[in-house]
Design a protein around this motif. Structure first.
Motif, PDB file in Angstrom:
ATOM      1  N   LEU A 303      16.669  25.951  26.509  1.00 10.58           N
ATOM      2  CA  LEU A 303      17.776  26.820  26.047  1.00 10.58           C
ATOM      3  C   LEU A 303      18.920  26.261  25.589  1.00 10.58           C
ATOM      4  CD1 LEU A 303      17.546  28.986  29.519  1.00 10.58           C
ATOM      5  CD2 LEU A 303      17.174  29.826  27.284  1.00 10.58           C
ATOM      6  N   HIS A 304      19.316  26.475  24.460  1.00 12.35           N
ATOM      7  CA  HIS A 304      20.661  26.033  23.928  1.00 12.35           C
ATOM      8  C   HIS A 304      21.795  27.335  24.221  1.00 12.35           C
ATOM      9  CE1 HIS A 304      19.330  22.881  20.895  1.00 12.35           C
ATOM     10  NE2 HIS A 304      18.767  22.513  21.952  1.00 12.35           N
ATOM     11  N   LEU A 305      22.838  27.053  25.190  1.00 12.53           N
ATOM     12  CA  LEU A 305      23.495  27.982  25.297  1.00 12.53           C
ATOM     13  C   LEU A 305      25.238  27.792  24.819  1.00 12.53           C
ATOM     14  CD1 LEU A 305      22.839  28.986  29.226  1.00 12.53           C
ATOM     15  CD2 LEU A 305      21.881  29.886  27.079  1.00 12.53           C
ATOM     16  N   ARG A 306      25.240  28.525  23.764  1.00  8.78           N
ATOM     17  CA  ARG A 306      26.583  28.274  22.950  1.00  8.78           C
ATOM     18  C   ARG A 306      27.002  29.626  22.626  1.00  8.78           C
ATOM     19  NH1 ARG A 306      26.606  27.493  17.464  1.00  8.78           N
ATOM     20  NH2 ARG A 306      24.426  26.867  16.710  1.00  8.78           N
ATOM     21  N   ASN A 307      28.128  29.866  22.202  1.00  5.67           N
ATOM     22  CA  ASN A 307      28.762  31.369  21.608  1.00  5.67           C
ATOM     23  C   ASN A 307      29.395  31.146  20.142  1.00  5.67           C
ATOM     24  OD1 ASN A 307      28.749  33.878  21.800  1.00  5.67           O
ATOM     25  ND2 ASN A 307      29.066  33.770  24.025  1.00  5.67           N
ATOM     26  N   VAL A 308      29.138  32.117  19.225  1.00  6.51           N
ATOM     27  CA  VAL A 308      30.074  32.121  18.127  1.00  6.51           C
ATOM     28  C   VAL A 308      30.738  33.376  18.113  1.00  6.51           C
ATOM     29  CG1 VAL A 308      28.359  30.419  16.779  1.00  6.51           C
ATOM     30  CG2 VAL A 308      27.862  33.014  17.025  1.00  6.51           C
ATOM     31  N   THR A 309      31.845  33.292  17.296  1.00  7.39           N
ATOM     32  CA  THR A 309      32.409  34.581  16.925  1.00  7.39           C
ATOM     33  C   THR A 309      32.051  34.873  15.403  1.00  7.39           C
ATOM     34  OG1 THR A 309      34.247  34.309  18.418  1.00  7.39           O
ATOM     35  CG2 THR A 309      34.686  35.704  16.490  1.00  7.39           C
ATOM     36  N   ARG A 310      31.449  35.909  15.130  1.00  8.99           N
ATOM     37  CA  ARG A 310      31.145  36.455  13.826  1.00  8.99           C
ATOM     38  C   ARG A 310      32.488  37.093  13.126  1.00  8.99           C
ATOM     39  NH1 ARG A 310      26.762  38.337  16.756  1.00  8.99           N
ATOM     40  NH2 ARG A 310      27.496  40.308  16.672  1.00  8.99           N
ATOM     41  N   GLU A 311      32.719  36.610  11.980  1.00  8.96           N
ATOM     42  CA  GLU A 311      34.044  37.086  11.325  1.00  8.96           C
ATOM     43  C   GLU A 311      33.752  38.510  10.544  1.00  8.96           C
ATOM     44  OE1 GLU A 311      36.442  33.785   9.573  1.00  8.96           O
ATOM     45  OE2 GLU A 311      35.140  32.449  10.892  1.00  8.96           O
ATOM     46  N   ASN A 312      32.536  38.683  10.600  1.00 13.69           N
ATOM     47  CA  ASN A 312      32.206  40.107   9.658  1.00 13.69           C
ATOM     48  C   ASN A 312      30.840  40.747  10.131  1.00 13.69           C
ATOM     49  OD1 ASN A 312      30.261  38.551   7.854  1.00 13.69           O
ATOM     50  ND2 ASN A 312      32.131  37.794   6.800  1.00 13.69           N
ATOM     51  N   ASP A 313      30.436  41.767   9.737  1.00 16.97           N
ATOM     52  CA  ASP A 313      29.258  42.188  10.133  1.00 16.97           C
ATOM     53  C   ASP A 313      27.734  41.853   9.191  1.00 16.97           C
ATOM     54  OD1 ASP A 313      30.416  43.106  12.563  1.00 16.97           O
ATOM     55  OD2 ASP A 313      30.979  44.839  11.649  1.00 16.97           O
ATOM     56  N   ALA A 314      28.372  41.124   7.957  1.00 21.66           N
ATOM     57  CA  ALA A 314      27.052  40.849   7.217  1.00 21.66           C
ATOM     58  C   ALA A 314      25.940  39.990   7.647  1.00 21.66           C
ATOM     59  CB  ALA A 314      27.719  40.064   5.980  1.00 21.66           C
ATOM     60  N   ILE A 315      24.737  40.152   7.433  1.00 18.68           N
ATOM     61  CA  ILE A 315      23.683  39.138   7.881  1.00 18.68           C
ATOM     62  C   ILE A 315      24.150  37.730   7.455  1.00 18.68           C
ATOM     63  CG2 ILE A 315      21.247  38.474   7.560  1.00 18.68           C
ATOM     64  CD1 ILE A 315      21.637  40.938   9.155  1.00 18.68           C
ATOM     65  N   MET A 316      24.486  37.578   6.087  1.00 22.37           N
ATOM     66  CA  MET A 316      24.927  36.242   5.798  1.00 22.37           C
ATOM     67  C   MET A 316      26.537  36.202   5.848  1.00 22.37           C
ATOM     68  SD  MET A 316      24.858  34.432   1.927  1.00 22.37           S
ATOM     69  CE  MET A 316      22.837  34.074   1.962  1.00 22.37           C
ATOM     70  N   GLY A 317      27.087  35.696   6.982  1.00 27.91           N
ATOM     71  CA  GLY A 317      28.429  35.965   7.048  1.00 27.91           C
ATOM     72  C   GLY A 317      29.171  34.667   7.762  1.00 27.91           C
ATOM     73  N   SER A 318      30.314  34.804   7.947  1.00 32.95           N
ATOM     74  CA  SER A 318      31.079  33.663   8.444  1.00 32.95           C
ATOM     75  C   SER A 318      31.183  33.771   9.971  1.00 32.95           C
ATOM     76  CB  SER A 318      32.633  33.673   7.825  1.00 32.95           C
ATOM     77  OG  SER A 318      32.490  33.579   6.531  1.00 32.95           O
ATOM     78  N   PHE A 319      31.360  32.689  10.561  1.00 36.02           N
ATOM     79  CA  PHE A 319      31.483  32.584  12.001  1.00 36.02           C
ATOM     80  C   PHE A 319      32.023  31.193  12.110  1.00 36.02           C
ATOM     81  CE2 PHE A 319      27.435  30.867  10.762  1.00 36.02           C
ATOM     82  CZ  PHE A 319      27.301  29.855  11.585  1.00 36.02           C
ATOM     83  N   TYR A 320      32.460  31.387  13.687  1.00 34.05           N
ATOM     84  CA  TYR A 320      32.995  29.960  14.284  1.00 34.05           C
ATOM     85  C   TYR A 320      32.527  29.713  15.562  1.00 34.05           C
ATOM     86  CZ  TYR A 320      36.852  32.730  16.157  1.00 34.05           C
ATOM     87  OH  TYR A 320      37.607  33.358  17.214  1.00 34.05           O
TER      88      TYR A 320
END
Length: 406
Positions: A303-320
Motif C-alpha cells: 500500500l502507498h497511502l497518499r492523497n491528491v486534490t484534483r483541480e477539475n473533474d476531467a480524466i486527464m486533469g490537473s492535481f496536486y
C-alpha cells in the motif's frame, strides 16, 4: 498494516536513525545504482540489508528490508526489443537472490519511459510549504512547444492547446528549463533529469506500440516471472500509472481498477498482485479507492497511502499532492477497507495477513524547506503523514469503534 518507510540508500537525506524515530517498523528500498536489466547480486542485496540494519553509531537499528521498490523492468522488456529475453532471465535470477535473502514483497511498474510525471516539484501552498503538482496546461506547453513532439497538439482539448501556447509565450528561458527538468525528473532514485534528446529517442523506440500490444508484452513478462515468484514464495505487486492517463503519446495500461483486474485474471496466481497507490489512482475521478480495495484486496500486497486534490473533474486533469487526510480520496474509508481485508486474511490463516504500507510522498514543511530532499520524499512531511495514518488506524481498531467490512 505494517508501517514502512521508503529509503533510497546511504545518500538519502533521511537517515536510518531518522526512520527509527518516525515510528516506522520496516524499510522499503531498492538498488537504484544497478542498471535496469542487470542481475541484483547476493552481495549487493546483503549490503543493503546491513545498511538498513545499522544505526550511525554502528549499533543494530532493529529495522529490516521488508519491501523491494522497485525491481525495475527494462524498456527492452516493455517493448520486446533488444535484450528483452536476457533481461527477463536476469529478472528471474534477481528474484531468486532476493528470496534467498528473505525478502518476499517486490513492487514494480510497467510505465513506459517515465515512472511518474509532474510539472512542478515544489509548488507553493497557502501555508508556506510546498508539494508536487501536475498542471495540464503547463504539461501541454512542455509537450507541444518545448519537447515539440510531433502531433502533440492533437492529444489535448483545443482550450488546453490555446492556453499552453499563451503560457509558453510568457515563459522566460529559466521557466522553460525548470518545467522541462520537472517533467523529466520521474526516475525514482535518481536526481538527474532526462534530456529532451533522450526523450525523443525513447518515444521513437515505442513507435506504434498500442495499448493492447503493451498489455500483451506485460502479460508475456508475467507468464515468465510469476511462476518463479510463486515457487519462491514471493509476492509481486504492480504499481499503477502516475498520472493514471496517457501522456506523450504513450499507452497506459495500469490506470484503473479494471486495468488491474485484466492483468490479475490473465496470470491468475497469488504471486501476481497489486500495489494500491491511493495517490496515483486517486488522480482520476472515476477511481473509487475503497471500492477497488474491497474488490481486489485479496491480491493487494503493498500500500502507498497518499492523497491528491484534483483541480477539475476531467480524466486527464490537473492535481496536486494534498495532506494525507486531505484531498479527494476518503482515506478513512480506504483504511477501513484495508483493515477489513486484513481481518479476512487473518481469519483464513494467511501468513501475509498484515499488508505493508508506507506514507507515500508528503508536503515539504518546516525544516524540509531547507533540505532539498528527493522530490516528494521530505522527512517531516512524511512523518506527519505517517502519524495521521497511524492515528486513523488506531482509532478504527479501538474497541469503541466498529469499522464496516469493505
Amino acid at each position: 498494516m505494517k508501517q514502512t518507510w521508503r529509503w533510497f540508500g546511504p545518500h538519502d537525506l533521511t537517515s536510518i536513525d531518522d526512520i527509527i524515530q518516525s515510528g516506522a517498523e520496516g524499510v522499503v528500498s531498492a538498488l537504484h545504482h544497478i542498471p535496469n536489466g542487470e542481475v541484483w547480486t547476493p552481495e549487493e542485496i546483503a549490503l543493503r540489508q546491513r545498511q538498513i540494519g545499522t544505526r550511525k553509531d554502528g549499533s543494530p537499528s532493529g529495522l529490516r528490508w521488508d519491501v523491494v521498490e522497485s525491481l525495475p523492468i527494462s524498456e527492452d522488456i516493455k517493448q520486446q526489443t533488444g535484450d528483452w529475453r536476457l533481461h527477463i532471465a536476469n529478472y528471474q535470477t534477481s528474484l531468486r537472490h532476493l528470496a534467498q535473502a528473505g525478502l518476499e514483497v517486490i513492487c514494480y511498474n510497467f510505465m513506459p519511459v517515465l515512472d511518474w510525471t509532474r510539472t512542478a516539484l515544489r509548488w507553493r501552498l497557502a501555508h508556506g510549504g510546498t508539494c508536487m503538482r501536475f498542471e495540464l496546461n503547463d504539461f501541454a506547453a512542455f509537450d507541444i512547444h518545448i519537447l515539440e513532439r510531433k502531433g502533440a497538439g492533437d492529444d489535448y482539448p483545443e482550450t488546453v492547446v490555446e492556453e499552453a501556447g499563451r503560457r509558453f509565450a510568457d515563459m522566460s528561458d529559466a521557466d522553460k528549463i525548470t518545467l522541462a527538468r520537472s517533467v523529466t525528473m520521474g526516475l525514482p532514485g535518481s536526481t538527474e533529469s532526462m534530456s529532451l534528446a533522450d526523450m525523443h529517442t525513447h518515444l521513437a523506440r515505442y513507435g506504434a506500440i498500442s495499448r493492447d500490444q503493451l498489455r500483451a508484452h506485460f502479460i508475456a513478462f508475467l507468464e515468465k516471472v510469476v511462476p518463479v515468484a510463486e515457487d519462491l514464495g514471493l509476492r509481486l505487486c504492480c504499481h499503477p500509472d502516475d498520472p493514471p492517463f496517457p501522456l506523450l503519446g504513450l499507452p497506459r495500461i495500469m490506470s484503473t481498477g479494471e486495468h488491474f483486474r485484466l492483468i490479475l485474471d490473465a496470470v491468475n496466481s497469488p504471486a501476481n498482485g497489486m500495489t494500491l497507490c491511493s495517490g496515483s489512482l486517486g488522480a482520476r475521478p472515476d477511481n473509487d479507492l475503497p471500492s477497488i480495495m474491497a474488490e481486489l484486496g485479496d491480491r493487494v500486497h503493498f500500500l502507498h497511502l497518499r492523497n491528491v486534490t484534483r483541480e477539475n473533474d476531467a480524466i486527464m486533469g490537473s492535481f496536486y499532492e494534498a495532506e494525507h487526510l486531505g484531498g479527494d480520496t476518503d482515506m478513512v474509508a480506504l483504511i477501513a477497507a484495508v483493515l477489513a481485508e486484513e481481518g479476512r486474511r487473518k481469519a483464513a490463516g494467511r501468513i501475509d495477513w498484515e499488508i505493508p504500507m508506507r506514507p507515500d510522498h508528503g508536503q515539504d514543511i518546516l525544516d524540509d524547506l531547507n533540505r532539498s530532499a528527493q522530490p516528494g520524499y521530505p522527512t517531516i512531511g512524511r512523518m506527519k503523514g505517517l502519524a495521521e495514518l497511524r492515528g486513523i488506524t488506531k482509532a478504527l481498531q479501538h474497541s469503541a469503534v466498529r469499522y464496516q467490512d469493505a
